[in-house]
Design a protein around this motif. Structure first.
Motif, PDB file in Angstrom:
ATOM      1  N   PRO A   1       0.813  -1.224   0.000  1.00 45.43           N
ATOM      2  CA  PRO A   1       0.000   0.000   0.000  1.00 45.43           C
ATOM      3  C   PRO A   1       0.845   1.272   0.000  1.00 45.43           C
ATOM      4  CG  PRO A   1      -0.886  -1.586   1.557  1.00 45.43           C
ATOM      5  CD  PRO A   1       0.405  -2.141   1.072  1.00 45.43           C
ATOM      6  N   LEU A   2       1.944   1.272   0.744  1.00 38.82           N
ATOM      7  CA  LEU A   2       2.839   2.433   0.750  1.00 38.82           C
ATOM      8  C   LEU A   2       3.389   2.698  -0.651  1.00 38.82           C
ATOM      9  CD1 LEU A   2       4.891   2.123   4.066  1.00 38.82           C
ATOM     10  CD2 LEU A   2       3.640   4.147   3.282  1.00 38.82           C
ATOM     11  N   GLN A   3       3.800   1.645  -1.317  1.00 32.59           N
ATOM     12  CA  GLN A   3       4.326   1.789  -2.680  1.00 32.59           C
ATOM     13  C   GLN A   3       3.268   2.391  -3.597  1.00 32.59           C
ATOM     14  OE1 GLN A   3       4.490  -1.591  -5.531  1.00 32.59           O
ATOM     15  NE2 GLN A   3       6.714  -1.482  -5.185  1.00 32.59           N
ATOM     16  N   LYS A   4       2.046   1.894  -3.489  1.00 32.37           N
ATOM     17  CA  LYS A   4       0.944   2.386  -4.330  1.00 32.37           C
ATOM     18  C   LYS A   4       0.682   3.861  -4.076  1.00 32.37           C
ATOM     19  CE  LYS A   4      -3.846   1.189  -5.512  1.00 32.37           C
ATOM     20  NZ  LYS A   4      -4.959   0.246  -5.221  1.00 32.37           N
ATOM     21  N   VAL A   5       0.694   4.262  -2.806  1.00 34.93           N
ATOM     22  CA  VAL A   5       0.467   5.658  -2.442  1.00 34.93           C
ATOM     23  C   VAL A   5       1.589   6.549  -2.961  1.00 34.93           C
ATOM     24  CG1 VAL A   5       0.426   7.239  -0.468  1.00 34.93           C
ATOM     25  CG2 VAL A   5      -0.971   5.158  -0.432  1.00 34.93           C
ATOM     26  N   LEU A   6       2.819   6.103  -2.810  1.00 33.29           N
ATOM     27  CA  LEU A   6       3.965   6.903  -3.253  1.00 33.29           C
ATOM     28  C   LEU A   6       3.975   7.096  -4.768  1.00 33.29           C
ATOM     29  CD1 LEU A   6       6.668   5.355  -0.899  1.00 33.29           C
ATOM     30  CD2 LEU A   6       5.936   7.745  -0.898  1.00 33.29           C
ATOM     31  N   LEU A   7       3.596   6.072  -5.492  1.00 32.00           N
ATOM     32  CA  LEU A   7       3.564   6.185  -6.956  1.00 32.00           C
ATOM     33  C   LEU A   7       2.524   7.200  -7.418  1.00 32.00           C
ATOM     34  CD1 LEU A   7       4.011   2.423  -7.944  1.00 32.00           C
ATOM     35  CD2 LEU A   7       5.673   4.278  -8.246  1.00 32.00           C
ATOM     36  N   LYS A   8       1.489   7.401  -6.593  1.00 30.78           N
ATOM     37  CA  LYS A   8       0.471   8.412  -6.935  1.00 30.78           C
ATOM     38  C   LYS A   8       0.987   9.834  -6.774  1.00 30.78           C
ATOM     39  CE  LYS A   8      -3.723   5.768  -5.817  1.00 30.78           C
ATOM     40  NZ  LYS A   8      -4.924   5.730  -4.933  1.00 30.78           N
ATOM     41  N   LEU A   9       2.087  10.006  -6.043  1.00 30.21           N
ATOM     42  CA  LEU A   9       2.606  11.356  -5.785  1.00 30.21           C
ATOM     43  C   LEU A   9       3.312  11.954  -6.996  1.00 30.21           C
ATOM     44  CD1 LEU A   9       4.019  10.910  -2.168  1.00 30.21           C
ATOM     45  CD2 LEU A   9       1.902  12.050  -2.864  1.00 30.21           C
ATOM     46  N   GLY A  10       3.585  11.134  -7.988  1.00 27.68           N
ATOM     47  CA  GLY A  10       4.184  11.658  -9.218  1.00 27.68           C
ATOM     48  C   GLY A  10       5.646  11.997  -9.065  1.00 27.68           C
ATOM     49  N   SER A  11       6.072  13.075  -9.696  1.00 31.43           N
ATOM     50  CA  SER A  11       7.502  13.408  -9.771  1.00 31.43           C
ATOM     51  C   SER A  11       8.036  14.025  -8.485  1.00 31.43           C
ATOM     52  CB  SER A  11       7.743  14.370 -10.937  1.00 31.43           C
ATOM     53  OG  SER A  11       7.001  15.566 -10.756  1.00 31.43           O
ATOM     54  N   LYS A  12       7.169  14.413  -7.563  1.00 35.07           N
ATOM     55  CA  LYS A  12       7.611  15.084  -6.342  1.00 35.07           C
ATOM     56  C   LYS A  12       7.613  14.121  -5.138  1.00 35.07           C
ATOM     57  CE  LYS A  12       7.965  19.052  -8.409  1.00 35.07           C
ATOM     58  NZ  LYS A  12       9.291  19.662  -8.652  1.00 35.07           N
TER      59      LYS A  12
END
Length: 590
Positions: free
Chosen positions: A125-136
């Motif tokens: 879930p952490l990985q999925k959330v982080l990937l949603k943050l985009g380039s920042k």
């Protein structure tokens, strides 16, 4: 009643047009947690998925992560499917930033007994959330990795193959999950570098920090040796291989990593920053993996000379041997040995002794040899100590011996060094092997150090026995091997000094010590006769003083044994000393 209370909160918040107050979040969290705890997860799922509540769930849903994670960790059968569905829905609709904070809070708050389950549950879930943050996302990735690693570091590290296979505390599973977690971020950096540039150097830096932390913990603690009789690749060794592959993927060249402390001068701006970015303990583990376990060796160029590699590794060896932990001492000894065996004997030049580490490493070896409670490490340290001596050239050996005799305060070590001096002299005296450092005028200052009694007649002969016997054996060897007519070593012209600084003080100290111990022995025997009846009844508790210290709880029989053993030691010294006096025709003053 709790469910109805939650519904009331949701209805009240629905008319606020997203202008939620802090107390709204708190009330929603408390009511939601109580619903879950009371087994109402099925009804809570209906509320969460109700389209009319989507704005409230999007804003407040992340606050339910705590009770949901608890159910998922404990695997409560009745509530598990509904809580998993709520958890999945929240991950889909809530703000990534709020989810990140919420998920990391759960990792930080994990109970010691559930660290592994929590990490494995929340990494994806952490990985999925982080990937949603985009380039920042770089700083967020770094924060997530630091949080997870701080918890993983609390897990005991398996040391044997059986422990790794059992993985009772879950460290190996956590390491495997971490590799899966960082994979998309490594791939992103690799693709960016492959296009000829790097748009986000921060992400690369965070991955570098991750690798450095993993090298320190858990890999520094782990037994990473490969079993030659098994085709099985152990999980932690596989984890180490993957960490080195990540370093290669993000363009961190292994030579630059290992040798940057030599290539970058300390007075240059930014050195302290570099030292933080590349922790020495992490690099020490990297050097061990590369040169001892040969992990990643295929990406390490073979252009560096063995002397240069040793010089670079000495800083890491020094660090490892200065520690007390078995895993670090073992790695330090392995790394030093592997760095030395690639060298020819008598090849290390004397100028290397000007480097601090070439003197501090032997001192740390001495500490391992004399103070380490683990027998096999003490034995191993002695073997590596001798190997290091063999690699020095003649001048370096000479200056190394002088340094060790001046700085060592351990009779056993000094005796070992003196034995090495005798071996070098023996080699130099053989036809065709002569060298100026262990013959003639250069040898005399070294002999004066080796053939001396620093505390004079007051020297504790029992404490200094190893050094004294090796000194006597060296002197006896020189007088027998080097004839007075040839005097290649200079021993015969130096004999008058040796008599004054070594033989006469030793004779006087020997006579004093013998008289003292004989008097003690006589006193004990007389005391034993006077107290015979008490001895038959079980024996009184006695004490004996040796080297100024009392040894308690000794029966008279034990006390007699100690005193007699000391006298036997004096007899051994007396025999060799008398033989030397006979050779030199020196009459002792009794």
């Amino acid at each position: 009643m709790t469910l109805s209370h939650l519904k009331d909160i949701v209805r009240r918040c629905a008319v606020q047009d997203d202008n939620f107050k802090p107390e709204d979040y708190e009330l929603f969290q408390i009511a939601g947690r109580e619903v879950v705890e009371q087994g109402g997860s099925a009804q809570l799922l209906e509320v969460i998925k109700d389209e009319k509540n989507k704005n409230i769930v999007r804003a407040m849903g992340w606050s339910l992560l705590g009770p949901l994670v608890k159910v998922l960790i404990e695997k409560e059968e009745e509530s598990l499917p509904h809580c998993l569905a709520i958890f999945t829905h929240i991950l889909e609709v809530c703000s990534p930033k709020e989810l990140l904070v919420g998920l990391l809070e759960q990792v930080e708050d994990a109970h010691p007994d559930s660290i592994t389950d929590t990490v494995i549950l929340l990494l994806q879930p952490l990985q999925k959330v982080l990937l949603k943050l985009g380039s920042k996302k770089a700083s967020s990735v770094g924060m997530a990795l630091a949080t997870v690693l701080s918890q993983v570091a609390r897990l005991p590290v398996p040391y044997t193959a059986a422990q790794e296979d059992e993985d009772a505390f879950g460290l190996c599973r956590c390491c495997a999950a971490l590799l899966a977690f960082v994979e998309p971020f490594v791939q992103e950096v690799r693709l960016s570098l492959g296009k000829g540039g790097l748009q986000d150097d921060e992400l690369r830096t965070e991955l570098l920090k991750f690798c450095m932390k993993c090298l320190k913990e858990p890999l520094m603690e782990a037994n990473l040796k490969e079993d030659p009789d098994s085709s099985q690749k152990f999980p932690l060794r596989r984890f180490a291989s993957e960490i080195l592959l990540i370093l290669s993927s993000i363009r961190e060249a292994l030579p630059s990593l290992l040798f940057h402390h030599l290539l970058k001068r300390k007075e240059e701006p930014g050195f302290l920053e570099e030292d933080v970015r590349y922790p020495r303990e992490s690099l020490a583990c990297l050097a061990y993996l590369l040169f001892v376990e040969h992990i990643g060796s295929e990406s390490f160029p073979a252009v560096f000379s063995p002397v240069f590699v040793l010089q670079c590794n000495m800083e890491y060896i020094d660090l490892l041997l200065s520690r007390k932990e078995e895993s670090r001492l073992q790695k330090g000894l392995d790394l030093y040995e592997k760095s030395l065996v690639r060298l020819e004997d008598n090849s290390l030049p004397v100028m290397l002794l000007e480097l601090k580490t070439f003197l501090s490493v032997p001192q740390n070896l001495v500490n391992v040899m004399t103070l380490c409670p683990i027998q096999n490490l003490r034995t191993r340290a002695l073997s590596v100590f001798q190997l290091s001596i063999d690699k020095f050239d003649m001048e370096a050996k000479y200056k190394f011996f002088r340094c060790m005799l001046k700085t060592s305060s351990h009779a056993g070590v000094e005796g070992y060094v003196i034995k090495n001096i005798r071996n070098q002299i023996d080699f130099a005296l053989k036809p065709g092997n002569g060298n100026p450092w262990f013959l003639g005028i250069h040898l005399l200052p070294l002999l004066r150090l080796a053939l001396s009694l620093p505390q004079g007649p007051e020297t504790d002969l029992l404490q200094g026995l190893d050094r004294i016997m090796e000194s006597l054996n060296l002197l006896r060897y020189l007088l027998l091997r080097d004839k007075e007519s040839e005097n290649e070593t200079g021993i015969w012209t130096e004999l008058y000094r040796i008599e004054d600084s070594f033989m006469k003080p030793l004779r006087l100290g020997l006579n004093m010590s013998r008289a003292h111990y004989e008097a003690e022995l006589k006193s004990v025997r007389e005391s034993r006769k006077l107290r015979a009846r008490e001895a038959k009844a079980g024996g009184p508790v006695c004490t004996v003083t040796v080297g100024g210290e009392k040894l308690p709880n000794m029966t008279p029989e034990m006390q007699l044994q100690v005193l007699q053993s000391a006298l036997n030691t004096f007899d051994m010294i007396e025999i060799v000393l008398a033989r030397i006096e006979e050779i030199t025709e020196v009459k002792p003053n009794v």
